[in-house]
Structures are given as structure tokens and as C-alpha cells.
Scaffold this motif. Structure first.
Motif, short mmCIF file in Angstrom:
data_model
loop_
_atom_site.label_atom_id
_atom_site.label_comp_id
_atom_site.label_asym_id
_atom_site.label_seq_id
_atom_site.Cartn_x
_atom_site.Cartn_y
_atom_site.Cartn_z
N ASP B 157 0.84 -1.20 0.00
CA ASP B 157 0.00 0.00 0.00
C ASP B 157 0.88 1.24 0.00
OD1 ASP B 157 -2.19 -1.55 -0.10
OD2 ASP B 157 -2.55 -1.54 2.08
N GLY B 158 2.04 1.13 0.65
CA GLY B 158 2.97 2.26 0.70
C GLY B 158 3.49 2.63 -0.68
N THR B 159 3.98 1.63 -1.40
CA THR B 159 4.57 1.93 -2.71
C THR B 159 3.51 2.28 -3.73
OG1 THR B 159 4.54 -0.40 -3.29
CG2 THR B 159 6.58 0.45 -2.34
N SER B 160 2.26 1.89 -3.44
CA SER B 160 1.18 2.08 -4.39
C SER B 160 0.94 3.57 -4.70
CB SER B 160 -0.10 1.44 -3.83
OG SER B 160 -1.08 1.38 -4.83
N ARG B 161 1.43 4.43 -3.79
CA ARG B 161 1.26 5.86 -4.02
C ARG B 161 2.25 6.40 -5.05
NH1 ARG B 161 1.90 7.85 1.55
NH2 ARG B 161 1.16 5.85 2.33
N TYR B 162 3.29 5.66 -5.28
CA TYR B 162 4.35 6.15 -6.17
C TYR B 162 4.35 5.34 -7.46
CZ TYR B 162 5.64 8.09 -1.71
OH TYR B 162 5.60 8.75 -0.53
N PRO B 163 4.92 5.86 -8.50
CA PRO B 163 5.00 5.10 -9.76
C PRO B 163 6.05 4.00 -9.68
CG PRO B 163 6.00 7.27 -10.03
CD PRO B 163 5.43 7.25 -8.65
N VAL B 164 5.65 2.92 -9.08
CA VAL B 164 6.56 1.78 -8.86
C VAL B 164 5.96 0.54 -9.53
CG1 VAL B 164 7.50 0.22 -7.11
CG2 VAL B 164 7.49 2.69 -6.71
N VAL B 165 6.81 -0.22 -10.17
CA VAL B 165 6.34 -1.48 -10.76
C VAL B 165 7.17 -2.64 -10.21
CG1 VAL B 165 5.50 -0.47 -12.93
CG2 VAL B 165 7.90 -1.25 -12.73
N VAL B 166 6.57 -3.84 -10.33
CA VAL B 166 7.31 -5.08 -10.04
C VAL B 166 7.34 -5.87 -11.35
CG1 VAL B 166 7.21 -7.29 -8.85
CG2 VAL B 166 6.84 -5.16 -7.57
N LEU B 167 8.53 -6.40 -11.69
CA LEU B 167 8.68 -7.10 -12.96
C LEU B 167 8.67 -8.61 -12.76
CD1 LEU B 167 11.54 -5.00 -14.65
CD2 LEU B 167 9.07 -4.68 -14.79
N GLY B 168 7.94 -9.31 -13.64
CA GLY B 168 8.08 -10.75 -13.69
C GLY B 168 9.49 -11.10 -14.16
N ALA B 169 9.92 -12.32 -13.89
CA ALA B 169 11.30 -12.69 -14.17
C ALA B 169 11.66 -12.46 -15.64
CB ALA B 169 11.52 -14.16 -13.81
N LYS B 170 10.77 -12.85 -16.54
CA LYS B 170 11.08 -12.73 -17.97
C LYS B 170 10.98 -11.28 -18.43
CE LYS B 170 10.23 -17.43 -19.22
NZ LYS B 170 9.08 -18.33 -19.26
N SER B 171 10.06 -10.54 -17.82
CA SER B 171 9.96 -9.12 -18.17
C SER B 171 11.27 -8.41 -17.86
CB SER B 171 8.84 -8.46 -17.38
OG SER B 171 7.65 -9.16 -17.55
N ALA B 172 11.82 -8.71 -16.67
CA ALA B 172 13.07 -8.06 -16.27
C ALA B 172 14.17 -8.39 -17.27
CB ALA B 172 13.47 -8.53 -14.87
N GLU B 173 14.18 -9.63 -17.70
CA GLU B 173 15.19 -10.08 -18.65
C GLU B 173 15.02 -9.36 -19.99
OE1 GLU B 173 15.36 -14.45 -18.47
OE2 GLU B 173 15.82 -14.29 -20.62
N LYS B 174 13.78 -9.30 -20.46
CA LYS B 174 13.53 -8.69 -21.77
C LYS B 174 13.81 -7.20 -21.76
CE LYS B 174 11.15 -12.01 -24.27
NZ LYS B 174 9.83 -12.61 -24.47
N LEU B 175 13.45 -6.57 -20.63
CA LEU B 175 13.66 -5.13 -20.54
C LEU B 175 15.11 -4.81 -20.19
CD1 LEU B 175 10.39 -4.17 -18.68
CD2 LEU B 175 10.98 -3.58 -21.04
N GLY B 176 15.85 -5.81 -19.81
CA GLY B 176 17.25 -5.57 -19.46
C GLY B 176 17.41 -4.91 -18.10
N VAL B 177 16.47 -5.21 -17.21
CA VAL B 177 16.57 -4.65 -15.86
C VAL B 177 17.23 -5.69 -14.96
CG1 VAL B 177 15.28 -3.82 -13.87
CG2 VAL B 177 14.56 -3.20 -16.18
N ALA B 178 18.36 -5.31 -14.39
CA ALA B 178 19.10 -6.27 -13.60
C ALA B 178 18.75 -6.17 -12.12
CB ALA B 178 20.60 -6.08 -13.79
N ARG B 179 18.46 -4.99 -11.65
CA ARG B 179 18.18 -4.86 -10.22
C ARG B 179 17.15 -3.77 -9.96
NH1 ARG B 179 23.04 -3.14 -11.60
NH2 ARG B 179 23.91 -5.19 -11.20
N PRO B 180 16.47 -3.86 -8.83
CA PRO B 180 15.48 -2.84 -8.48
C PRO B 180 16.15 -1.47 -8.38
CG PRO B 180 15.36 -4.72 -6.99
CD PRO B 180 16.58 -4.91 -7.80
N GLY B 181 15.35 -0.45 -8.63
CA GLY B 181 15.90 0.90 -8.59
C GLY B 181 16.08 1.46 -9.99
N GLU B 182 16.20 0.57 -10.97
CA GLU B 182 16.30 1.06 -12.36
C GLU B 182 14.92 1.56 -12.79
OE1 GLU B 182 18.34 -1.51 -15.07
OE2 GLU B 182 19.61 -2.33 -13.48
N GLN B 183 14.94 2.33 -13.89
CA GLN B 183 13.67 2.93 -14.32
C GLN B 183 13.28 2.42 -15.71
OE1 GLN B 183 14.49 7.15 -13.67
NE2 GLN B 183 13.34 7.00 -11.75
#
Ligand SMILES: Nc1ncnc2c1ncn2[C@@H]1O[C@H](COP(=O)(O)OP(=O)(O)O)[C@@H](O)[C@H]1O
Ligand SMILES: [Mg+2]
Lengths: 238, 403
Positions: B157-183
Motif C-alpha cells: 500500500d505504501g509503494t502504491s502511491r508512487y510510480p513503482v512497478v514489479v517485474l516478472g522474471a522474464k519481463s526483467a530479462e527482456k527489458l534488461g533490468v538487472a536490479r530494483p531501482g532502475e527505471q
């Protein structure tokens, strides 16, 4: 008066137009006798030995071994007879290669239901008896021909058979080893075994108490002193 | 004298059972190369069968371990399509409705934003969507599907106020996101990656999703609430069937028959079942190998009997009766076959173990398969040995004197 062997009018034929390997043979061998069967090659000596040893059945006539009529016995009963009452010695020794002389001799008791340990103990005794006490662990290919035939004889007598049948036992040996084998057979005879030796070596036959000549399947002469017991030239009837 | 007594007692020849084994065994080691070559056929057949069954059984064990871990009580609900091919949206608050059904333990929902796509950066072409779905996720979703966070944290509920997403494992791979904090971008708007999920086994569609909280979803959807498009339900294992029947009417009272209710564990088991059919085929091939092996043993034994006429004649002269000869050769065939069977069992078990360990599966070889394999070799040995043994027993004793 127990004859160890009694043949009455025994014939053995082979083949379609039948050829007679044994022709109307009658013969009695008393317990404790030792005799030679002499004849040229192809005269029927081995056929006679097969019949005497119950390895083969005659096509006609009666064979009594120890008074037992061979014709009335099943194959299993004849096997029992051989396992307990008959020993065989062959020209080619028929030893198992790769097996020590003790175990080769122990095989002579294999079909008497004697356990392995006891078989080996008695095999060692038999090897001493034939003068091979120093060859207990040797394999056939480590021994001379004469020694091999001694092993084969030990195997033939390890179950103490009353009857020993030998088919050309010296046929593959030089004369010196051959003479040694003949001496050994005499020793066994001295201990009470009935022995029949097949040979075409007249010199060997001369040394035996009784000789029987065979030619074309017929007994032609018997040197036995009690000659009325014997027999039978061509055409004679028993 | 005792002679007459002996004459009346029938004399039997006897071959001790221990000697039958000894004869059979020594017959083999007398010709080791031949024994090994002809045992090889049996070994290959048995090894193939045991490996096939063992591998299948290990993967089965892996599946049931997986199902134990994941549970078989997860159901998924997807909206039906009307007769006109339109998707019937699930009602808002469907989660709460389902939660009230008897036997339902927990409920999570996702709502797909059909026209919104995720991009690595502003430089990415807008057509380059990677096939990833952007969807809202209820905060219970992760727990319901049994998912795990690989890095960062789940939507709260806390993060829901901000533009934050959670990536599925394959999404992270496809988007090239290695760690949280990237945009990343959703449409034209910048979102921060708050967490990355591990691959999920029961809900693989989540792997290719970009998840955002329901409030963020509403703002991304131009201020409109996003319709739920999937419902994930954990139900009481005992009452799964009744829950399954009640769900359609609950989520779509007007057209319950359009709603599809799935059970992901069934799909896993069904995939396993199709593997089983393949296993059956391989076992069939293995049994053909075994048959050929058996013929090899029979062939070896027939040759052996032909070569050993002398030996057989000698044994007959030493007092062997026909059954003794038969038993000797039968024992030899059994040992030969058993040699192959034991080697094949060891090889098959080793292959299974290697394959299972390589896949990270538990090693599972049912003892009944091992016993069955060895039993089969004995039957084969007996069948393969029967004919040669009978031939051996028929060889006349006079062979010993043939020069
Ligand atoms: N199994 C057999 N089949 C056909 N003929 C045989 C067989 N055994 C022996 N014979 C024949 O019987 C005769 C006697 O043979 P055999 O007893 O071996 O003689 P010997 O041992 O005196 O040399 C020979 O003519 C031989 O060809
Ligand atoms: Mg001859």
C-alpha cells in the motif's frame, strides 16, 4: 560266483544298411580279473567298451553288469551305475584345462552327491595313490602326457569303482610313460579292481593275465586259462 | 558279501544344488570374452528399461515434490468471451465476491491494461513491446500464486502511491533490468522498478508481466479503474470441486457458462502424462533390445553345447544323468543372463541418477522396477537356456570315446 560283466550274444549295429560293429559277442569277466581287448583299428573295441560301460546299449543280446541287466535300466539308473560302479580312462585324457589336477580328480565324485570338501580330500588321496602327490595344484598344461593320464586314472578310481574300463590308455604316450601307466593299472588290479584295457599294442597286452582278440566285431581268441568259459568264434552259438 | 546288498539297493547319481551353481558359473568364466559379449545384449536392454522407467519416475517424483510445494489448490478464473467474441469483463470487486464463496481461502486479482506497454527507455521504439503485459495486481496476488521476490520488494500500500512497478522474471530479462531501482517507461511515463520476481511455476503468465498497484493502475488508465481480467484463488483442498462449480455464477451471474476456471496443477500433470506415453514407447524399445539380448544368449548357449560334446560325454561317463546335464547348461544360461541383468541394472540406475542429478530432480527408481528387471533376466535366461540345455542332455554318452 559273481561275474562283474557278462555279455550274451551281444550285437551293436550302426546305420541304415546296418553294419555290425559288434557281432554276437559273449564274454564273462569275473570279479577282480584284468584283461586286454586287442584288435586292429575299426574292429569294434571302442564299441565294446561303450557297451561294457553302459554308455551304449546293444541292438541285440544281453548285458549284465554286476548281475544287473542293462536293458531293464533307465538312463538315470545307468548313470547311477556309472557314478558308483564304473571308472573310465580315455586315450585323450579328457581333463578340464585351467582346472587343477585335484579338482579334475574331484570331478570323478561330482555325480555321487559328495560335497566339494570331501571330494577334494578324496581327490588328494587318489592323486597320491597314482604317484602325483607333488602335482596337486598343477593344471593339465603344466604336466606331461604320462602325468595327465595318471590324473585321469585317479579321477576314474576316486569313487573306488569295482570296474575300471580303459580305452587305449597308452595310445597318446611314449613307451616309457606308457609302461608307467600299465604298472599303475597292475597296482590297481592288485588292490582288487576289475580292469579291462583296450589296446592295439600287443606288447602291452602281453603283460596282462588275460587277452581277448577282436576282429570285425567278433571275438576271435581268448587267452584265458579257464578256456571253457570263453568263447566264441564266428558262427558259434552260445 | 556286501556286493549283493549293493546290487539290491538302486544306485542313484546325484548332483548337489551347490554344484549346479558352481558348474554354471565356471562354464561362464571359462570363456570370459564370449560371456561378456553375449551378456552385453541383455545389459543394454535392461539398462534401457531401467533408465527409462527411472528417469520417468524421477521426473514424476520431481512433479509431486513441486506440486507439494506449490499446492494443487490454486485456481484461475478468466473472463469469458460473449457469443459476439467480445471479452466480458469481470466486475469490480470480484475479489471480494469470490472471497465470500465457501471454501475459498485467499484471492488475488490482476487487471490487464490492454493499450499500455512497457519500454526500456524513451529511445525504444513504441512498437517494440516485447509481448509483455502491463497489469494491475492486488496486494495478495504474490502470496496466492505462491510467487517469490528475487530482488527488491513486492507492491505494498505504501509503494502504491508512487510510480513503482514489479517485474516478472522474464519481463526483467527482456527489458534488461538487472536490479530494483532502475527505471522503465509505461507509455511515456517513468516508473521505478521496485522488485523483480522469480519465475513462477503455477502462473507462468506473471513472468511476462509488468505489475503495478491498483491505485497506480487507475492513474495509468487515465483515471479509470482497471477491470480485473484474472482471478487467482486458493481454495480448501477438500472443497475444490464445489468451489469450482460456484465460481462462474459468482463472477458472472448473467453468463456463468462463459467463464473459464482453470487449475494450473492439472496442466503440469497433463504434461507429465504426455511424457508417460513417450516413456511407454521407450520401454517398448528397451524390451525389443532385451528380446534380442535373449536371442544372443540362446545363440551363445547353442554354440557352446555344440563345442562341448566331448565334455558332455565325459560327464555322462562320470555318472551324470540327463537332468544333470540339462541343469548345468540351464544354470549357465541363467548366470549369463543374470550377469547382463546385474550390469544392466547398475548401468540403468547410474544413468537415471546422472540424469536426475543433472536436472536437479530427486533420484527415484522404484525397487519393484529393479526387482522386475532382474526377474525378467532370469525368465529370459531360462527361456534362452531351455532349448540348448535340452540339446545338451540329448547328446549321447558315447561322445566321450569318439576320437
Ligand atoms: N557312432 C557310430 N556310427 C556309425 N558307425 C560307427 C559308430 N561308431 C563306430 N562305428 C563303426 O563301428 C566299427 C567299429 O568302430 P570302433 O568300435 O570305434 O573300433 P575301434 O575302437 O576298434 O577302432 C567301425 O567300422 C566304425 O566305423
Ligand atoms: Mg577305438
Amino acid at each position: 560266483m559273481s561275474a562283474v560283466i557278462e555279455l550274451r550274444g551281444v550285437s551293436r549295429e550302426y546305420g541304415k544298411p546296418p553294419t555290425r560293429a559288434l557281432d554276437d559277442v559273449s564274454l564273462t569277466v569275473e570279479r577282480g580279473e584284468m584283461l586286454a581287448v586287442v584288435g586292429p583299428s575299426g574292429s569294434g573295441k571302442s564299441t565294446l567298451l561303450n557297451v561294457l560301460g553302459t554308455l551304449d546299449r546293444p541292438t541285440a543280446g544281453t548285458v549284465l553288469i554286476d548281475g544287473i541287466d542293462v536293458a531293464a535300466q533307465t538312463d538315470a539308473q545307468l548313470a547311477g551305475l556309472r557314478a558308483h560302479r564304473i571308472g573310465f580312462v580315455f586315450q585323450q585324457f579328457h581333463l578340464s584345462e585351467g582346472v587343477t589336477s585335484t579338482d579334475n580328480v574331484a570331478n570323478g565324485l561330482l555325480y555321487s552327491g559328495v560335497p566339494l570338501r570331501e571330494r577334494r580330500i578324496r581327490a588328494v588321496e587318489a592323486l597320491h595313490q597314482v604317484g602325483l602327490g607333488h602335482r596337486l595344484g598343477h593344471r593339465p598344461n603344466q604336466m606331461s602326457g604320462g602325468e595327465r593320464q595318471r590324473v585321469a586314472i585317479a579321477r576314474a578310481v576316486v569313487h573306488r569303482p569295482p570296474l575300471l574300463l580303459a580305452d587305449e590308455p597308452t595310445g597318446n604316450l611314449d613307451s616309457k610313460s606308457g609302461a608307467g601307466i600299465v604298472d599303475l593299472l597292475h597296482e590297481l588290479h592288485g588292490e582288487g579292481t576289475s580292469i579291462i584295457v583296450i589296446t592295439h599294442d600287443n606288447a602291452l597286452a602281453e603283460k596282462l593275465p588275460r587277452r581277448i582278440m577282436i576282429r570285425d566285431g567278433r571275438l576271435t581268441a581268448d587267452s584265458s586259462s579257464t578256456s571253457e568259459r570263453v568263447v566264441v568264434t564266428a558262427g558259434a552259438t552260445p | 558279501m556286501s556286493v549283493s546288498a549293493v546290487r539290491e539297493t538302486p544306485m542313484h547319481s546325484r548332483l548337489l544344488a551347490s554344484d549346479v551353481y558352481r558348474l554354471g558359473f565356471s562354464g561362464l568364466i571359462a570363456r570370459p570374452t564370449r560371456a561378456i559379449l553375449s551378456a552385453l545384449g541383455i545389459a543394454i536392454g535392461i539398462a534401457a528399461m531401467i533408465a527409462v522407467v527411472g528417469i520417468s519416475s524421477s521426473s514424476q517424483a520431481q512433479l509431486s515434490a513441486t506440486l507439494d510445494r506449490l499446492g494443487t489448490n490454486l485456481m484461475t478464473v478468466a473472463p469469458g468471451t460473449s457469443v459476439f467474441g467480445e471479452e466480458q469483463p469481470l466486475p469490480f470487486g470480484v475479489g471480494g465476491l469470490v472471497q465470500r464463496v465457501d471454501g475459498v481461502e485467499s484471492v488475488g486479482t490482476t487487471g490487464l491494461l490492454v493499450d499500455l506497454h512497457a519500454y526500456r527507455s524513451a529511445a525504444t521504439l513504441k512498437t517494440d513491446t516485447n509481448g509483455l503485459g502491463v497489469m494491475t495486481a492486488s496486494s495478495d496476488l504474490l502470496r496466492v500464486i505462491g510467487g517469490h521476490i528475487a530482488a527488491g520488494s513486492w507492491l505494498t500500500d505504501g509503494t502504491s502511491r508512487y510510480p513503482v512497478v514489479v517485474l516478472g522474471a522474464k519481463s526483467a530479462e527482456k527489458l534488461g533490468v538487472a536490479r530494483p531501482g532502475e527505471q522503465i517507461l509505461l507509455g511515456d511515463d517513468v516508473y521505478t522498478v521496485g522488485g523483480i520476481l522469480e519465475c513462477g511455476e503455477l502462473a507462468p503468465e506473471i513472468d511476462t508481466s509488468v505489475l503495478l498497484g491498483e491505485r497506480q493502475g487507475t492513474s495509468a488508465n487515465a483515471g479509470e479503474r482497471v477491470h480485473p481480467t484474472s482471478v487467482y484463488i486458493r481454495a480448501d483442498e477438500e472443497r475444490i470441486d464445489s468451489v469450482r462449480q460456484l465460481i462462474p455464477g459468482t463472477v458472472a451471474p448473467q453468463s456463468p457458462s462463459d467463464v473459464t476456471v482453470g487449475r494450473p496443477s492439472d496442466a503440469l500433470a497433463a504434461k507429465q502424462a504426455s511424457d508417460q506415453a513417450f516413456t511407454g514407447l521407450l520401454v517398448g524399445l528397451g524390451s525389443v533390445a532385451l528380446l534380442v539380448g535373449g536371442i544372443g544368449v540362446a545363440n551363445t548357449m547353442v554354440i557352446s553345447v555344440l563345442e562341448r560334446r566331448r565334455e558332455i560325454g565325459l560327464r555322462r561317463s562320470l555318472g551324470a544323468a540327463r537332468p544333470h546335464i540339462r541343469r548345468q547348461f540351464l544354470a549357465e544360461a541363467l548366470f549369463l543372463s543374470l550377469l547382463g541383468g546385474v550390469a544392466g541394472t547398475v548401468i540403468g540406475a547410474a544413468v537415471t541418477a546422472a540424469f536426475a542429478v543433472g536436472n536437479g530432480w530427486p533420484i527415484s527408481i522404484p525397487p519393484v522396477v529393479l526387482a522386475g528387471g532382474l526377474g525378467a533376466t532370469l525368465v529370459i535366461g531360462a527361456l534362452a537356456g531351455l532349448y540348448p540345455a535340452m540339446r545338451a542332455a540329448r547328446i549321447p554318452p558315447t561322445e566321450a570315446l569318439q576320437s
